[in-house]
Design an enzyme around this catalytic site. Structure first.
Site, PDB file in Angstrom:
ATOM      1  N   HIS A   1      65.816  43.659   3.048  1.00  0.00           N
ATOM      2  CA  HIS A   1      66.202  43.342   4.425  1.00  0.00           C
ATOM      3  C   HIS A   1      67.384  42.378   4.465  1.00  0.00           C
ATOM      4  O   HIS A   1      68.267  42.488   5.300  1.00  0.00           O
ATOM      5  CB  HIS A   1      65.016  42.763   5.200  1.00  0.00           C
ATOM      6  CG  HIS A   1      64.179  43.816   5.870  1.00  0.00           C
ATOM      7  ND1 HIS A   1      63.274  44.582   5.183  1.00  0.00           N
ATOM      8  CD2 HIS A   1      64.142  44.249   7.155  1.00  0.00           C
ATOM      9  CE1 HIS A   1      62.703  45.433   6.030  1.00  0.00           C
ATOM     10  NE2 HIS A   1      63.218  45.254   7.226  1.00  0.00           N
TER      11      HIS A   1
ATOM     12  N   LYS B   1      51.829  44.570   8.302  1.00  0.00           N
ATOM     13  CA  LYS B   1      50.571  43.933   8.704  1.00  0.00           C
ATOM     14  C   LYS B   1      50.867  42.567   9.300  1.00  0.00           C
ATOM     15  O   LYS B   1      51.814  41.899   8.884  1.00  0.00           O
ATOM     16  CB  LYS B   1      49.609  43.817   7.522  1.00  0.00           C
ATOM     17  CG  LYS B   1      50.049  42.836   6.432  1.00  0.00           C
ATOM     18  CD  LYS B   1      48.977  42.687   5.372  1.00  0.00           C
ATOM     19  CE  LYS B   1      49.469  41.955   4.143  1.00  0.00           C
ATOM     20  NZ  LYS B   1      49.246  40.524   4.147  1.00  0.00           N
TER      21      LYS B   1
END
Lengths: 224, 281
Positions: free
Chosen positions: A77, A143
């Site tokens: 990222h 999550k």
């Protein structure tokens, strides 16, 4: 023509309605007719997905993903955002796709992948708004809860956040058909991988209408 | 003086790494089964059922329970009448870790430097080693592979002594509630109370190694464990943080004397894949 029967089987969060046909010659054939969840829906999502498909999703929906997802976590990222800021787009087509925050364990011989559950998503919160805005992704899989900035970007650009089973990497690995490193091999487990998944189970945790199961779920079960 | 062969320690350490990553301890499985029975959220109950199914798949296929096969944290009890022949203990544990993580197809999750060089070391070393000397001539190796997601949600506070019991309970419960779905609940909550700053943190980690269902031998601390667990499970966070009764499977407290000025409390969280394995050599 033979004998037909319908039965329900509890499997992977959902009831499967199995439709079985017992033929006159004694052969049995069966197929999955429908998947239902008490007070929930189960939706098969093919990737890449459309804006309409995202808009139709609501928190609590169970989804089974089919198609291509790309894994990327912290280090990938960071690199993506550096490229997005300097060049405006990635050398990788993610339009309509799903980014899975995951770094798998190595594949054993004969297996496409090792254990591959989600990593905690909040660490991607600083990066996700830009990724959502510039790449055209329609889904993130991870999550844990997301920041207000991420939710705002999801609502604006119509993106959904799906919760996959944290700590269920062995079970989820069985839903991965193939895996190949497509970017940043030097990052090892953090490399970007192109996964083809079949019936990969997840839950709509934050929808593009602002619904958030990390807030409404615990509120519903809290004891005072 | 008993001599323990360096290579034997390497091999046993490697075996421990492989075992811990793929076999969920029985006490954890039992706790999840019990929790599932009391789970009022259908989604929560389904997630707990999947935890058990996942453990079964891991055991039969050798695929790790979780892709995060963790930081290798060792608690070593070394008998004073034993010595390592052919090398030093730390090297043997490091070599064993590298061997186990490679041979077991476990994920290598350690980077060389936290800020300036986040390059993967490639073999999941170095491990973290806590060494205690004990009577006898045995070497007891306990491995707790520690995942990053739950470790990140851990916290320590240097409370004022005046904050007492209530201050400790509030800090522990707040830490777990704030963590929400991040550490993969239902979690095991390890609490250290007392000691110094670093002693307290080590106690919290040690508390995670206790068998689920065991109680602190001190009645007052045992009651505190019960109270903390109850309060955590009233929060509604539930499996994966999506709502339900099962936020924690257990709360274990380890206590130690402390300074007149201090009341340190540390909370170390473990995910539902609360892995650990022991081997006596």
């Amino acid at each position: 023509m033979g004998f037909e029967i319908e039965t329900k089987v509890w499997y992977c969060y959902v009831w499967l309605v199995m439709h079985a046909t017992l033929a006159a010659n004694g052969g049995i054939s069966y197929k999955v007719r429908n998947r239902i969840m008490p007070s929930r829906r189960t939706i098969e999502l093919n990737l890449p997905m459309s804006e309409e498909a995202v808009v139709a999703l609501r928190i609590g929906d169970m989804v089974l993903l089919n198609g291509v997802v790309h894994t990327a976590r912290d280090a990938a990222h960071k690199r993506w955002c550096e490229i997005l800021e300097s060049e405006g787009e990635l050398p990788l087509d993610l339009v309509g796709g799903a980014v899975y925050f995951a770094g798998p364990a190595p594949a054993k011989p004969g297996r496409p992948i090792g254990s591959v559950g989600p990593t905690t998503s909040y660490r991607m919160d600083d990066y996700s708004p830009l990724v959502i805005e510039r790449t055209g992704i329609r889904a993130m899989i991870g999550k844990g809860n997301r920041s207000p900035e991420v939710v705002e970007a999801m609502m604006k650009h119509k993106c959904v956040y799906l919760a996959a089973g944290g700590g269920l990497g062995a079970l989820l690995a069985d839903r991965v058909v193939s895996a190949e490193v497509v970017q940043y091999a030097d990052l090892g487990p953090e490399a970007v991988r192109r996964l083809v998944v079949r019936d990969f189970p997840a839950i709509v945790a934050i929808d593009c209408h602002g619904g958030n199961l990390y807030e409404s779920g615990p509120a519903r079960y809290k004891l005072h | 003086m008993r001599e323990i062969d360096y290579d034997l320690i390497v091999e046993r350490t490697a075996e421990l790494c492989e075992k811990a990553a793929t076999r969920l301890p029985d006490d954890v499985k039992t706790a999840i089964k019990i929790g599932k029975g009391g789970e009022t959220s259908p989604l929560g109950a389904a997630i707990l059922a999947d935890c058990l199914k996942n453990a079964e798949i891991a055991e039969t296929t050798g695929c790790p329970i979780c892709q995060d096969t963790g930081f290798a944290v060792f608690f070593i009890e070394m008998g004073v009448d034993a010595r390592v022949a052919g090398g030093i203990l730390e090297d043997a544990l490091t070599e064993g870790t590298a061997l186990g993580y490679e041979r077991g197809f476990l994920r290598k999750s350690i980077v060389r430097d936290p800020i300036f060089n986040r390059e993967n070391t490639g073999d999941n070393t170095p491990p973290v080693i806590h060494l205690t000397l004990v009577p006898g001539d045995k070497l007891r190796v306990t491995l707790a592979p520690k995942g990053g997601g739950s470790e990140n949600m851990s916290a320590i506070a240097m409370l004022k002594p005046s904050q007492g019991r209530a201050g400790v309970v509030d800090f522990v419960v707040d830490t777990v509630v704030r963590a929400g779905g991040n550490p993969c609940p239902p979690v095991v909550v390890g609490v250290g109370v007392g000691g110094t700053f670093e002693k307290c943190a080590i106690l919290a980690k040690k508390a995670l190694l206790r068998e689920i269902g065991s109680r602190n031998p001190n009645e007052e601390y045992a009651a505190l464990e019960t109270e903390i667990l109850e309060r955590i499970n009233r929060s509604g966070i539930g499996p994966q943080g999506l709502g339900g009764r099962n936020t924690a499977l257990a709360a274990h407290i380890e206590n130690h004397p402390c300074h007149i000025a201090s009341l340190p409390v540390a909370v170390n969280l473990n995910c539902h894949a609360a892995r650990h394995a022991v081997r006596e050599i």
